[in-house]
Design a protein around this motif. Sequence first.
Motif, mmCIF file in Angstrom:
data_model
loop_
_atom_site.group_PDB
_atom_site.id
_atom_site.type_symbol
_atom_site.label_atom_id
_atom_site.label_comp_id
_atom_site.label_asym_id
_atom_site.label_seq_id
_atom_site.Cartn_x
_atom_site.Cartn_y
_atom_site.Cartn_z
ATOM 1 N N GLU A 1 -67.859 54.779 -81.763
ATOM 2 C CA GLU A 1 -67.846 53.612 -81.622
ATOM 3 C C GLU A 1 -68.242 52.917 -82.996
ATOM 4 O O GLU A 1 -69.398 53.477 -83.350
ATOM 5 C CB GLU A 1 -68.947 53.156 -80.669
ATOM 6 C CG GLU A 1 -68.572 51.812 -79.872
ATOM 7 C CD GLU A 1 -67.347 52.045 -78.900
ATOM 8 O OE1 GLU A 1 -66.380 51.208 -79.238
ATOM 9 O OE2 GLU A 1 -67.596 52.376 -77.824
ATOM 10 N N ALA A 2 -67.734 52.011 -83.305
ATOM 11 C CA ALA A 2 -67.995 51.422 -84.822
ATOM 12 C C ALA A 2 -69.268 50.859 -84.705
ATOM 13 O O ALA A 2 -69.411 49.845 -83.950
ATOM 14 C CB ALA A 2 -67.025 50.467 -85.451
ATOM 15 N N PRO A 3 -70.389 50.862 -85.598
ATOM 16 C CA PRO A 3 -71.628 50.415 -85.427
ATOM 17 C C PRO A 3 -71.506 48.935 -85.970
ATOM 18 O O PRO A 3 -70.588 48.592 -86.417
ATOM 19 C CB PRO A 3 -72.487 51.100 -86.324
ATOM 20 C CG PRO A 3 -71.827 51.539 -87.483
ATOM 21 C CD PRO A 3 -70.131 51.856 -86.553
ATOM 22 N N GLY A 4 -72.712 48.052 -85.274
ATOM 23 C CA GLY A 4 -72.500 46.775 -85.691
ATOM 24 C C GLY A 4 -71.297 45.848 -85.237
ATOM 25 O O GLY A 4 -70.988 44.917 -85.619
ATOM 26 N N LYS A 5 -70.951 46.160 -83.816
ATOM 27 C CA LYS A 5 -70.175 45.409 -83.134
ATOM 28 C C LYS A 5 -70.259 44.092 -82.942
ATOM 29 O O LYS A 5 -71.595 43.791 -82.853
ATOM 30 C CB LYS A 5 -69.911 46.102 -82.118
ATOM 31 C CG LYS A 5 -68.408 45.996 -81.166
ATOM 32 C CD LYS A 5 -68.198 46.810 -80.059
ATOM 33 C CE LYS A 5 -66.975 46.559 -79.492
ATOM 34 N NZ LYS A 5 -66.757 47.229 -78.241
ATOM 35 N N GLN B 1 -71.499 40.321 -90.992
ATOM 36 C CA GLN B 1 -72.417 40.581 -92.401
ATOM 37 C C GLN B 1 -73.412 41.595 -92.202
ATOM 38 O O GLN B 1 -73.934 41.988 -91.237
ATOM 39 C CB GLN B 1 -73.290 39.226 -92.554
ATOM 40 C CG GLN B 1 -74.305 39.250 -93.717
ATOM 41 C CD GLN B 1 -73.569 39.187 -94.994
ATOM 42 O OE1 GLN B 1 -72.732 38.198 -95.041
ATOM 43 N NE2 GLN B 1 -73.364 40.298 -95.833
ATOM 44 N N VAL B 2 -73.252 42.592 -93.371
ATOM 45 C CA VAL B 2 -74.135 43.777 -93.436
ATOM 46 C C VAL B 2 -75.654 43.446 -93.190
ATOM 47 O O VAL B 2 -76.003 42.576 -93.610
ATOM 48 C CB VAL B 2 -73.921 44.120 -94.765
ATOM 49 C CG1 VAL B 2 -74.764 45.283 -95.159
ATOM 50 C CG2 VAL B 2 -72.339 44.901 -95.109
ATOM 51 N N ASN B 3 -76.224 44.289 -92.402
ATOM 52 C CA ASN B 3 -77.533 44.181 -92.225
ATOM 53 C C ASN B 3 -78.699 45.175 -92.427
ATOM 54 O O ASN B 3 -79.937 44.931 -92.217
ATOM 55 C CB ASN B 3 -77.846 43.449 -90.624
ATOM 56 C CG ASN B 3 -77.649 44.426 -89.557
ATOM 57 O OD1 ASN B 3 -77.034 45.766 -90.120
ATOM 58 N ND2 ASN B 3 -77.766 44.057 -88.339
ATOM 59 N N GLN C 1 -76.942 48.647 -83.563
ATOM 60 C CA GLN C 1 -77.257 47.239 -83.919
ATOM 61 C C GLN C 1 -76.973 47.153 -85.246
ATOM 62 O O GLN C 1 -77.538 45.874 -85.747
ATOM 63 C CB GLN C 1 -78.702 47.051 -83.383
ATOM 64 C CG GLN C 1 -79.694 48.016 -84.319
ATOM 65 C CD GLN C 1 -80.178 49.490 -83.413
ATOM 66 O OE1 GLN C 1 -79.053 49.970 -83.296
ATOM 67 N NE2 GLN C 1 -81.350 49.711 -83.602
ATOM 68 N N TYR C 2 -76.601 47.934 -86.190
ATOM 69 C CA TYR C 2 -76.790 47.800 -87.497
ATOM 70 C C TYR C 2 -75.231 47.647 -87.946
ATOM 71 O O TYR C 2 -74.307 48.722 -87.684
ATOM 72 C CB TYR C 2 -77.511 48.829 -88.344
ATOM 73 C CG TYR C 2 -78.920 48.824 -88.273
ATOM 74 C CD1 TYR C 2 -79.592 47.879 -88.356
ATOM 75 C CD2 TYR C 2 -79.600 49.854 -87.924
ATOM 76 C CE1 TYR C 2 -81.073 47.755 -88.351
ATOM 77 C CE2 TYR C 2 -80.728 50.095 -87.813
ATOM 78 C CZ TYR C 2 -81.595 48.808 -87.950
ATOM 79 O OH TYR C 2 -82.812 48.826 -88.064
ATOM 80 N N LEU C 3 -74.859 46.957 -89.047
ATOM 81 C CA LEU C 3 -73.547 47.074 -89.573
ATOM 82 C C LEU C 3 -74.073 47.554 -91.065
ATOM 83 O O LEU C 3 -74.620 46.439 -91.963
ATOM 84 C CB LEU C 3 -72.797 45.616 -90.011
ATOM 85 C CG LEU C 3 -71.934 45.632 -90.459
ATOM 86 C CD1 LEU C 3 -70.566 46.632 -89.903
ATOM 87 C CD2 LEU C 3 -71.055 44.294 -90.544
ATOM 88 N N GLN D 1 -61.286 38.254 -91.045
ATOM 89 C CA GLN D 1 -61.008 39.773 -91.395
ATOM 90 C C GLN D 1 -61.946 40.392 -90.613
ATOM 91 O O GLN D 1 -63.299 40.198 -90.386
ATOM 92 C CB GLN D 1 -61.226 40.021 -92.511
ATOM 93 C CG GLN D 1 -60.016 39.625 -93.498
ATOM 94 C CD GLN D 1 -60.049 40.173 -94.848
ATOM 95 O OE1 GLN D 1 -60.560 41.317 -95.206
ATOM 96 N NE2 GLN D 1 -59.308 39.624 -95.795
ATOM 97 N N GLN D 2 -61.753 41.928 -90.154
ATOM 98 C CA GLN D 2 -62.594 42.667 -89.130
ATOM 99 C C GLN D 2 -63.717 43.092 -90.367
ATOM 100 O O GLN D 2 -63.330 43.428 -91.476
ATOM 101 C CB GLN D 2 -61.882 43.794 -88.760
ATOM 102 C CG GLN D 2 -62.586 44.684 -88.115
ATOM 103 C CD GLN D 2 -62.001 46.055 -87.963
ATOM 104 O OE1 GLN D 2 -60.849 46.272 -88.313
ATOM 105 N NE2 GLN D 2 -62.307 46.957 -86.623
#
Length: 559
Positions: A73-77, A81-83, A111-113, A264-265
Motif C-alpha cells: 500500500e503506497a505510504p502517504g495516501k 506534499q512530502v512530509n 502517515q508519511y509521504l 498529478q498523483q
Amino acid sequence: MLLQTRAPVASRVATRSERVAVPAPVLRASTVAVAPAVGATCTTQSLVACKRSSWRPSVVAQAATVEASRQYEAPGKGLSQVNVVYKFGGSSVRDAERMREVADIICSFPQYLPCVVLSAMGKTTNLLLECGDLALRTATDKIGDLSPLKIIRQLHLATCDELAIEPAVRAEVDHLINELQQLLIGISIMQDLTPRAKDSLVSFGERLSTRIFASYLRTKGVPARQHDAWDLGLTTTDDFTNADVIYEASLPAIAAALAPKPGQQAELPIVTGFLGRGQHTGAVTTLGRGGSDLTATVLGAALELPEVQVWKDVDGVLTSDPRIVPTTRPVTELTFEEATELAYFGAQVLHPQAMQPAIRSGKMNVRVKNSYNREAAGTIISAHRDLDCSLVTSIVLKSNVTLVDIISSRMMGQYGFLSTVFDAFRRHKISVDVVATSEVSVSLTLDPKKICGAPEDELHQLQSELSKIAGVSYRKGLAILSLICNVEKTSEILMRAFSVFQREDIKVLMMSQGASKTNISLVVDGARGVEAVKALHREFFDGPSVCSKTANGNGHSNN
Ligand SMILES: Nc1ncnc2c1ncn2[C@@H]1O[C@H](COP(=O)(O)OP(=O)(O)O)[C@@H](O)[C@H]1O
Ligand SMILES: N[C@@H](CC(=O)OP(=O)(O)O)C(=O)O
C-alpha cells in the motif's frame, strides 16, 4: 541510570510509541511462504532470515511467487506534499534483501509521504575508488577484467534480477555500468585521475542504487520517481571530492522541483545522496565521504520539514565506536552542536556538515534510526536538550593526527604572533582541529588526510616559513580523544579522566576545552588511543551512574 525522555520536538511527526504501534506493511496478496527445511513459516518480514536458512528449491520457487505477488500500500495516501525525509546508508541497501527490507520500512509508516535519499549499495563507493586507482596502471583492453568492476557489475545486475525490476531500468543500469567502464578506459588512457574525474567515477554508485530501488517500488505498486540530486538543483562549490552546499541556490531550487504538481498523483522521490553539481563547472561534485546524510538534511531544510530520519546499521548514535568498545549503548538525545563535534572529531556515524541545514532551518530535528532494528528508539538530535543530568555523552577517537608545537620567546609581549601563525596555515590551506596557546607558544593538531597536496611537503614548507619567528616541531601518529560532555561539569570529568590516565599510565600530551561547551579534547600517543577509549568508556558508562538531580543534585546519567 536516568535517561532523558523528553518528547521529540517535531509536532507533525509521530512519537516513538505511535511508530512502534504502526502495523507491518499492508500486503495485498498472499504473503506467507512455508520453509519445509526448517518447518518455519515466513512472512515477508522474515524472508531475510528464512532465506539464510537452507531452503529447498521448491521453497525458493515459493519465495519467488511471494516476491511476484508482493504489493505494498503506497505510504502517504491522500497527501500531496512530502512530509519527511528518510536516508538509507550503504549498509541499509547493500543487496536485494536489504532493498526489500527498506521498502518494507517505508511502507510501514502510512502517515508519511517520504522523500527517500539513498547511498550507494554496500561498499560500492570504495570499489569505485579502487577501480579508479587500478585503471591508472591497467592496460585499456584489460579494464573490463578489473575485479572491483566485476563485483560492481555482478552486484547491481544480480539485484535487478532478484528484485525483478522493470526491463527498461535494467537496461539503463546495464548502460550505466558500460558508461562507467568507458570512464575507466578514459582514466587508463589519460593516466590521470583528477578530483573532478574521481567525483564522476563515484557518482555511479548512487545513480545505480536509486534507479534500481525506485523501479522496485514501482513494481510493488508504490509510485516512485528517481532523481539525480543535481537535477533537483543541489548546487555546490567546485571543490571536487569535498564540495560545500550553496544553500542560497540549492534550497529554493529543490523546493520548487519537489513541490506538488496539481492534478498529478504524488510520487515518492528517490534521490541520490552524496552528489551535487558544481556552480561554475556544472560538473558532478561530491559532498565528502558519508555525504548522503548532508543531502538528506539539505532536502529536509528545502522542504521545511520537521524531521529527517537517517537510517543506519546501529541503534542510533552510540556512547562510542562499537568497533572499539563492544559495550556501547545508544544515546537518547543530542544537540546539533554535540552531534557536529562528535562527527567532526571522527565518529563515522554522521557527516560533520549534516547538522548545518537543521540549524539553519530552526525547526527541523534529525533522528538516527536502525534499519536492522526498526523498533529501537534511535537518537533524536535537536537544538536544545536538558543537560542537567548529563556528564559524558559519547567518546570519540580520531587517529593519525599530527601535533605541531610553535614556540617563540622572541614574541613575548609582542602582538601579532597568533595571527602570523594562523595566516601561514591559511595560506597552506591546512585546517586545524585542536588548539592550546600560551603567551609565546601554540600547540595545535591537524589531520594530514585533510592537507591538499603531499602532507610532508606542506608541513616542511610551513616549518621553514614559521622558523623566522618561532621554533617549530611536530609529532605524527598521535590520537585525539574527544569527550562529548557537559563542560559545565569539567572538574568532575577531568578528575575522573585523569585518574584513568594515571591508572593506565597514559600520558596526555595536550588538552583543550576551548570555546565549545560540549567537547573536551585530549591528545595522547596514537598507540594508546584505543586502550584509552576503552578505559574511559568503562569509567563513564560501565559503572553505576544515576542522576539524582532531584535528590541531591550530584548524580549523572551517561547522556
Ligand atoms: N559513536 C558512534 N555511534 C554510532 N556508530 C558509530 C559511532 N562511531 C562509529 N560508528 C560506526 O558508524 C557506522 C554507521 O555509519 P555509516 O557506516 O556511515 O552509516 P551508513 O552508511 O549506514 O550511513 C556504524 O556501523 C558504526 O560502526
Ligand atoms: N556512498 C558515499 C556516500 C554515503 O553517504 O555513504 P554512506 O551513507 O553509506 O556512509 C560514501 O560511501 O561515502
